[in-house]
Write an enzyme that holds these catalytic residues in place. Structure first.
Site, short mmCIF file in Angstrom:
data_model
loop_
_atom_site.label_atom_id
_atom_site.label_comp_id
_atom_site.label_asym_id
_atom_site.label_seq_id
_atom_site.Cartn_x
_atom_site.Cartn_y
_atom_site.Cartn_z
N CYS A 118 0.84 -1.19 -0.07
CA CYS A 118 0.21 -0.04 0.03
C CYS A 118 0.84 1.20 0.01
O CYS A 118 0.46 2.28 -0.34
CB CYS A 118 -1.02 -0.03 1.25
N ARG B 277 4.32 1.46 -1.29
CA ARG B 277 5.64 1.39 -2.33
C ARG B 277 5.25 0.31 -3.21
O ARG B 277 4.52 -0.83 -3.28
CB ARG B 277 6.74 1.10 -1.57
N GLU C 87 8.36 -0.89 11.57
CA GLU C 87 7.42 -2.01 11.46
C GLU C 87 7.86 -3.04 10.90
O GLU C 87 8.88 -3.20 10.03
CB GLU C 87 6.30 -1.30 10.85
#
Length: 422
Positions: free
Chosen positions: A49, A51, A108
């Protein structure tokens, strides 16, 4: 042919551009195979979402043109949003991405799994070989070590927890609300887990495949139910929170569908409930929810780009860990570059040894013929040693004789190789 990455991400391109160049999960195998056949010697496509990146061994311009043609856009229109990295920059970028240092949410971990899946698909399609295989093996090793030792993933504010906060700020206590998830993929599973923990009044999972939706419901518990995507037009008005993340290339929730839902909601709910805002979060790229939905009354529509501010919390606390992680990444990059350079010398080393082997075989063959003629072994060995010495020293001697005052590097190199004074 060289190692390169061509890509765009949440820092270089708006959502409207990213969704044009995104690859749906179902289309990824065919795309990476086509890329490796028509534009690159090796290829891996990473599409999330935030890259779209093409890791390749090949010519950057050819790869950009392939991307534009494959996605049906003009190359000149997308070039301003793309980054094109050379060999060492590609290595560093891959390491940083895998470690979560280039993510919207610093540190993340989800991106590492997405990168591993992209490599798995590339291997299945035969689009990955020596160089990319080595790159991603080192990338995954580095990510594991850097994340473990630096603590860059500690105190991460995830997209899932941020989504809960956004919903609570928009529509209040989730425990009294009805929640609908459109899609049962990895992202929605993560977000739904956080919402289920808030024990909403009801929780529905709508998915193209009912079995997958039912499986997610069983994981979530708390009375979660499943339905097929076809049911959306009839049920949208019932839900206070709607979160969508599918792999569809076209919107699954249109303005007309939501306009009908708003009208139904106004007519069917109690007066106190009818004016309640419907919180909608579109986590998909390309978008699942038509942008025009935001124009409807009582609709609060957010996209994945709206999450950036929400996930910034805690970034400062991870700054020191990030600095340590960056230093570790650079050390790993240096190691890989040194290995890569040594590998590039292998063909020259093999050629040198082959040349020595040819010289050996020639003089040995001559010696065997002399022995067959009855020449004394001592004489044959003497001739063999002289001939082999002459053959092995012929090229360096010739290079020295041809070297002039401007070729000092030749003299220095040979002196170093043979440990000679000069």
């Amino acid at each position: 042919m060289k190692l390169t990455v061509i890509g765009l991400n949440h820092q270089t391109a708006p959502l409207a551009i990213r969704e044009q160049l995104a690859f749906a999960a179902a289309a990824l195998p065919e795309a990476v195979r086509d890329l490796s056949v028509n534009a690159a010697a090796e290829a891996v496509i990473l599409s999330t979402c935030n890259r779209t990146e093409l890791y390749c061994v090949g010519d950057a311009d050819m790869i950009i043109n392939w991307l534009a043609n494959y996605q049906g856009v003009n190359a000149a229109d997308i070039r301003p949003y793309l980054y094109t990295l050379g060999c060492s920059e590609t290595i560093r970028h891959a390491f940083r991405v895998a470690c979560g240092l280039d993510s919207m949410v610093l540190g993340e971990a989800q991106i590492l799994g997405q990168m591993k899946e992209a490599v798995r698909i590339a291997r299945e399609q035969g689009s990955i070989s020596t160089w990319l295989n080595a790159l991603f093996q080192r990338t995954f090793q580095a990510a594991k070590e850097v994340r473990s030792l630096s603590g860059v993933g500690d105190n991460v504010v995830s997209m899932a927890s941020a989504a809960v906060r956004m919903a609570e700020q928009s529509v209040g206590d989730i425990g009294s609300l009805n929640v609908l998830f459109v899609g049962a993929g990895e992202m929605n599973e993560s977000v739904a887990t956080y919402f289920a923990a808030k024990q909403p009044r009801s929780l529905m999972i709508a998915n193209r495949t009912l079995t997958r939706a039912a499986n997610l419901c069983s994981k979530l518990g708390n009375g979660a139910q499943a339905c097929k995507l076809e049911a959306l037009p009839e049920i949208l008005h019932r839900y206070d929170i709607i979160i969508s993340c599918t792999g569809s290339e076209l919107p699954v929730i249109t303005r007309d569908m939501m306009a009908h839902a708003v009208a139904q909601r106004t007519g069917s709910l109690k007066t106190s409930d009818a004016s309640k805002t419907q919180f909608m979060l579109d986590l998909a790229v390309p978008r699942d929810i038509e942008a025009e939905v935001a124009q409807l009354p009582t609709i609060a529509l957010f996209t994945v780009d709206d999450m950036a501010e929400r996930v910034a919390h805690g970034k400062e606390a991870r700054a020191a860990a990030a600095a340590q992680a960056e230093a570790m990444v650079q050390a790993k990059v240096n190691e890989f570059v040194a290995w890569q350079q040594s590998r590039q010398r292998v063909p020259l080393i093999c050629a040198l040894r082959d040349e020595g082997e040819r010289a050996r075989q020639q003089v040995l063959s001559h010696a065997m013929r002399q022995l067959a003629k009855g020449t004394p072994p001592e004489e044959v060995l003497e001739r063999l040693s002289v001939q082999l010495t002459n053959k092995l020293l012929h090229s360096p001697t010739r290079a020295l004789n041809k070297a002039d005052s401007h070729d000092g590097h030749v003299v220095q190199a040979l002196a170093q190789v043979y440990h000679l004074p000069h």
